[in-house]
Design an enzyme around this catalytic site. Sequence first.
Site, PDB file in Angstrom:
ATOM      1  N   SER A  52      31.912  39.866  40.349  1.00  0.00           N
ATOM      2  CA  SER A  52      30.998  41.183  40.289  1.00  0.00           C
ATOM      3  C   SER A  52      31.098  41.747  38.810  1.00  0.00           C
ATOM      4  CB  SER A  52      31.651  42.298  41.152  1.00  0.00           C
ATOM      5  OG  SER A  52      30.611  43.311  41.311  1.00  0.00           O
ATOM      6  N   ASP A 207      27.431  40.381  46.237  1.00  0.00           N
ATOM      7  CA  ASP A 207      28.617  40.510  45.338  1.00  0.00           C
ATOM      8  C   ASP A 207      29.700  39.851  45.963  1.00  0.00           C
ATOM      9  OD1 ASP A 207      31.160  41.907  44.593  1.00  0.00           O
ATOM     10  OD2 ASP A 207      29.665  43.712  43.950  1.00  0.00           O
TER      11      ASP A 207
END
Length: 330
Positions: A52, A207
């Site tokens: 991320s 993510d």
Amino acid sequence: MTPTGTCPTPSRGLVLGCGGTLGATWTIAALHALRQALRWDPREAAALVGTSAGAELAALLGAGVGVDELLAAQLADPGARPELVRHFTAPPRGLPPRPALFPGSPALARLALRRRVPALAGLSGALPQGRGDARRLTALADLLTPAGGWVSHPATWLVATDFDTGRRTVFGHPDTRPAALRDALRASWAVPGWFPPVRIGGRRYADGGILSTASADLLVPLGLDEVYVLAPMSSSTPVPRTGLGRAEALLRRVMTRTLDAECAALRAAGTRVVRIEPTAADLAVAGGNFMDPRRRPAVLETALRTTRAAVRRHLGDPAGARPAARTTGA
């Protein structure tokens, strides 16, 4: 010792965890502290693992951007690269745009009900699909490498989650089909409920933090001497929180347990693990919303102090003879 009487440089890996806007800011301060204490350039790591917001920084390091350049951009120094200053000083808004009316991944939610994926993954799939604009990440990727390409570091691994099966996918890894940096970066950053999943090769990805805050265990097979884990969403000691901070603290506890197991696997393989996490002072300044851009300057100022102290505690023995324990305290 080498035949010339010098100590060989240990093989080192670098793991950069998720954490949104404020996590990226904190991590840059931690990288600065690590570079100064070790007199080591993180760009020289044997492998760069990013998840991320950590994927964003791993991509920058993998493309040859130095820690001093990252810090200068965060500080908006006059001599900093203008495109990096624009990137860091204009992060996403503190709240997501209105999401779609349908869940992001009903399939992932069903798998969680059957206990085939972690509960956090199921919750992520049940959230409404996000509508955030990730063009800033596309622009960053295209700045770092030609469109469709990858960074120059041979082991820059960006972690994402297959949003329909819950499988971890490591873009840039030899076992994963090649992908463009612009797609892999957006996928690793696709926070459920905030950004839409990214389609790559016919699959949807979101993510990497859905499954693990850092995926430090990816480095176990490499047999490295040392692994440095900078984990802005992990905490060794609970800190009383109120309001939105209570939800953030619950998420942090789940991510901490996962990282505990990953670091234990690295140590069991004979790797020295140095794990740096936010202190109570960092958490107090950051508040409960890790995407709040208004807190970025204060987070950076605090982290420059706290991470320097944390790194010094870990590296008090320059030879690395003592086993590393997790950072605690302010």
